[in-house]
Design a protein around this motif. Sequence first.
Motif, mmCIF file in Angstrom:
data_model
loop_
_atom_site.group_PDB
_atom_site.id
_atom_site.type_symbol
_atom_site.label_atom_id
_atom_site.label_comp_id
_atom_site.label_asym_id
_atom_site.label_seq_id
_atom_site.Cartn_x
_atom_site.Cartn_y
_atom_site.Cartn_z
ATOM 1 N N VAL A 108 -16.047 6.640 28.039
ATOM 2 C CA VAL A 108 -15.318 6.789 29.301
ATOM 3 C C VAL A 108 -16.170 7.519 30.345
ATOM 4 O O VAL A 108 -16.066 7.252 31.541
ATOM 5 C CB VAL A 108 -13.983 7.537 29.053
ATOM 6 N N LEU A 109 -17.026 8.427 29.880
ATOM 7 C CA LEU A 109 -17.863 9.203 30.790
ATOM 8 C C LEU A 109 -19.154 8.482 31.179
ATOM 9 O O LEU A 109 -20.010 9.062 31.838
ATOM 10 C CB LEU A 109 -18.200 10.557 30.155
ATOM 11 N N LEU A 126 -20.282 6.883 33.573
ATOM 12 C CA LEU A 126 -19.962 6.628 34.975
ATOM 13 C C LEU A 126 -21.171 6.910 35.852
ATOM 14 O O LEU A 126 -22.016 7.744 35.514
ATOM 15 C CB LEU A 126 -18.805 7.538 35.419
ATOM 16 N N ASN A 157 -12.518 13.398 39.461
ATOM 17 C CA ASN A 157 -12.641 12.046 38.885
ATOM 18 C C ASN A 157 -13.048 12.103 37.418
ATOM 19 O O ASN A 157 -12.578 11.290 36.614
ATOM 20 C CB ASN A 157 -13.627 11.208 39.677
ATOM 21 N N LEU A 158 -13.915 13.049 37.071
ATOM 22 C CA LEU A 158 -14.334 13.198 35.674
ATOM 23 C C LEU A 158 -13.145 13.610 34.802
ATOM 24 O O LEU A 158 -12.913 13.027 33.739
ATOM 25 C CB LEU A 158 -15.453 14.223 35.560
ATOM 26 N N SER A 179 -9.983 13.230 35.427
ATOM 27 C CA SER A 179 -9.012 12.121 35.388
ATOM 28 C C SER A 179 -9.448 11.047 34.389
ATOM 29 O O SER A 179 -8.624 10.516 33.648
ATOM 30 C CB SER A 179 -8.865 11.481 36.774
ATOM 31 N N ALA A 180 -10.741 10.748 34.355
ATOM 32 C CA ALA A 180 -11.251 9.750 33.404
ATOM 33 C C ALA A 180 -10.996 10.198 31.976
ATOM 34 O O ALA A 180 -10.577 9.400 31.128
ATOM 35 C CB ALA A 180 -12.737 9.514 33.636
ATOM 36 N N ASP A 209 -7.247 10.028 31.094
ATOM 37 C CA ASP A 209 -6.733 8.655 30.981
ATOM 38 C C ASP A 209 -7.094 7.977 29.669
ATOM 39 O O ASP A 209 -6.658 6.860 29.416
ATOM 40 C CB ASP A 209 -7.245 7.809 32.154
ATOM 41 N N THR A 210 -7.890 8.657 28.805
ATOM 42 C CA THR A 210 -8.268 8.031 27.534
ATOM 43 C C THR A 210 -7.183 8.188 26.497
ATOM 44 O O THR A 210 -6.366 9.049 26.540
ATOM 45 C CB THR A 210 -9.577 8.627 26.966
#
Length: 64
Positions: free
Chosen positions: A25-26, A28, A56-57, A59-60, A63-64
């Motif tokens: 997920v990271l 990015l 944003n980090l 939140s990512a 969201d996992t």
Amino acid sequence: MNVYKLIVEISGITCNHCVNRVIKVLDLNGVLSKDVSLEQGMANIVFDADLISKTNLISAINDT
């Protein structure tokens, strides 16, 4: 380049699959390095704040 280190406590990671999922997920734009520890329940992230925000980090990860 505006480089920062973010240390995030991650609850709920219980196995290597969880760790790998957070690492993926990271993957990015703006994340320069990442390390996720199952034992500590923490993620260490080095990122370029000109390309991605701390919000944003987080939140990512959430969201996992």
